[in-house]
Design an enzyme around this catalytic site. Structure first.
Site, PDB file in Angstrom:
ATOM      1  N   THR A 210       0.851  -1.187   0.000  1.00 32.69           N
ATOM      2  CA  THR A 210       0.000   0.000   0.000  1.00 32.69           C
ATOM      3  C   THR A 210       0.893   1.245   0.000  1.00 32.69           C
ATOM      4  OG1 THR A 210      -1.879   1.105   1.081  1.00 32.69           O
ATOM      5  CG2 THR A 210      -0.260   0.072   2.537  1.00 32.69           C
ATOM      6  N   ASN A 211       0.320   2.409   0.391  1.00 36.19           N
ATOM      7  CA  ASN A 211       1.124   3.640   0.435  1.00 36.19           C
ATOM      8  C   ASN A 211       0.662   4.478   1.619  1.00 36.19           C
ATOM      9  OD1 ASN A 211      -1.103   5.457  -0.464  1.00 36.19           O
ATOM     10  ND2 ASN A 211      -1.027   4.106  -2.249  1.00 36.19           N
ATOM     11  N   HIS A 212       1.219   5.700   1.732  1.00 33.49           N
ATOM     12  CA  HIS A 212       0.985   6.467   2.959  1.00 33.49           C
ATOM     13  C   HIS A 212      -0.262   7.334   2.916  1.00 33.49           C
ATOM     14  CE1 HIS A 212       4.796   5.143   4.487  1.00 33.49           C
ATOM     15  NE2 HIS A 212       5.443   5.601   3.438  1.00 33.49           N
TER      16      HIS A 212
END
Ligand code: PMT
Length: 401
Positions: A210-212
């Site tokens: 995923t990402n932030h």
């Protein structure tokens, strides 16, 4: 400019233990820029004092002592005429009955009868009273006249019983107030789809890539669209945020699911603030990968490009009259954004430098440059994501005119 800025909000507080939550609502309204005038009934004063409200609104709070004071006639008539909205939270069964029958025997009900502004009511009462036919009939009458009834919720009641009668939380009441104030806004009658959050691409049943993205920028855009009267569909990847009141929420995990959710909609505008993944594991493991099997080699493959898919096919292009994207870059911000603006056939793109510590992922602020299809550019200074959202909605409604 928040929808609540400089709005004159009347807050009626009646005799319920939920009166303490009314102070939080008053504070939220004042912080959002509204001028809040509080009117406490005698029973309301039993639970919370005028001083509490004066402290959070910075304005006088009124009680029945003011009803017979020398400015009385001014109070209820002028309040009734100048208020943008009257919210009564908590609102007891007794006050609901008075409102439904036009009884005006205290400053609050006298003001309510003189008011021409929208009325929002947050009922609060102990078990059984809410379900009583008399209360239900009174609420039906008020609804018929256009009052917005928010709640009550199921939950623990002062008597120790649980049941329907607990006043909903101030944030939910605030959300309904925004909807009521925004319903004649620039996007009234328009539908907007907003995507938010960071998609999750499965590695195995337990692990994801995923990402932030926290979803803050996307949720702020959804709120700004609601504030402008739009019908909002929020397609969201997992976040820790509460969706804005009034948005229809479609929860997704992966970029694939986000694509499907977007293609299931057609709307006047699509605003892609989500950090949808560009890559995903080519073969997600069926079972949890075990350490004893050694370090897994992970081969990635491209995910579908949602904006390109939508703007690519003629049929899908008609789905959204205005298409807005974001560019999350750590280098060559404007060149990369300009390339995406063209390749994804967008009306405008919001470029943000995610390498800055005070912009981009997860923080409250953003620093963006907007690039328009007609070549124009708009540089925004560092500002709140809500402010960025309002500007994006401003441009979107202009393009929809
Ligand atoms: O959520 P926050 O914590 O508030 O952070 C906000 C944000 C940084 C996530 C937001 O401001 C932002 O930049 N969102 C877009 C992030 C992103 O995916 O940018 P990108 O340059 O990789 O993608 C360009 C555009 O294509 C974006 O509109 C994106 O939604 C879209 N896209 C991306 C991948 C994909 N498979 N399909 C897409 O349509």
């Amino acid at each position: 400019m928040s929808i609540l800025s400089n709005k004159h909000i009347l807050l009626g507080v009646t005799g319920s233990i939920a009166g303490y939550k009314a102070a939080d609502l008053a504070s939220k309204l004042a912080q959002a820029g509204a001028d809040v005038d509080v009117i406490l009934t005698n029973a309301g004063e039993k639970f919370v004092t005028p001083l509490t409200f004066q402290s959070v609104t910075g304005r006088r709070a009124y009680t029945d002592n003011d009803l017979w004071g020398n400015e009385a006639h001014v109070l209820h008539v002028s309040f009734g005429k100048t208020a943008d909205l009257l919210v009564i939270a908590p609102c007891t069964a007794d006050t609901i009955a008075k409102l439904a029958n036009g009884i005006a025997d205290n400053l609050l009900t006298v003001t309510a009868l003189a008011a021409t502004c929208p009325l929002v009511i947050a009922p609060a009462m102990d078990g059984g009273m809410f379900d009583h036919p008399a209360t239900q009939d009174n609420l039906a009458k008020l609804k018929e006249r256009g009052a917005i009834i928010v709640g009550p919720a199921e939950g623990h009641l002062a008597s120790g019983l649980t049941g329907t009668g607990r006043m909903v939380e101030p944030a939910e009441i605030l959300g309904h107030i925004r909807i009521v104030l925004g319903r004649k806004g620039k996007l009234a009658g328009k539908k907007v789809v907003v995507t938010a959050g960071g998609t999750q691409e499965a590695l195995d049943p337990v692990r994801v890539i995923t990402n932030h993205s926290s979803g803050k920028q996307g949720y702020a855009i959804a709120q700004a669209a609601l504030d402008s009267g739009a019908d909002v569909c929020l397609v969201t990847a997992p976040t820790a945020l509460t969706a804005p009141v009034g948005a229809r929420v479609v929860k997704v995990n992966s970029a694939e699911e986000m694509l499907k959710a977007v293609l299931a909609e057609s709307a006047d505008a699509l605003i892609m603030a989500a950090a949808a993944a560009d890559f995903r594991p080519k073969n997600a493991a069926k079972d949890k990968m075990k350490k004893r099997d050694g370090i897994p080699q992970i081969e990635l493959e491209a995910t579908p490009d949602i904006l390109k898919t939508v703007s690519g096919s003629p049929v899908d292009k008609k789905r959204f009259q205005v298409m807005v994207g974001f560019a999350a870059e750590s280098q060559n911000l404007l060149e990369n954004a300009a390339e995406k603006l063209k390749s994804k056939k967008l009306d405008f793109i919001v470029a943000n430098d995610i390498s800055a510590s005070d912009a981009g992922f997860a923080v409250e602020t953003n620093r963006v440059t907007i690039l328009f299809a007609n070549g124009e550019r708009e540089n925004l200074p560092l500002t709140s994501k809500m402010e960025v959202a309002e500007i994006i909605i401003e441009h979107t409604s202009r393009l929809l005119e």
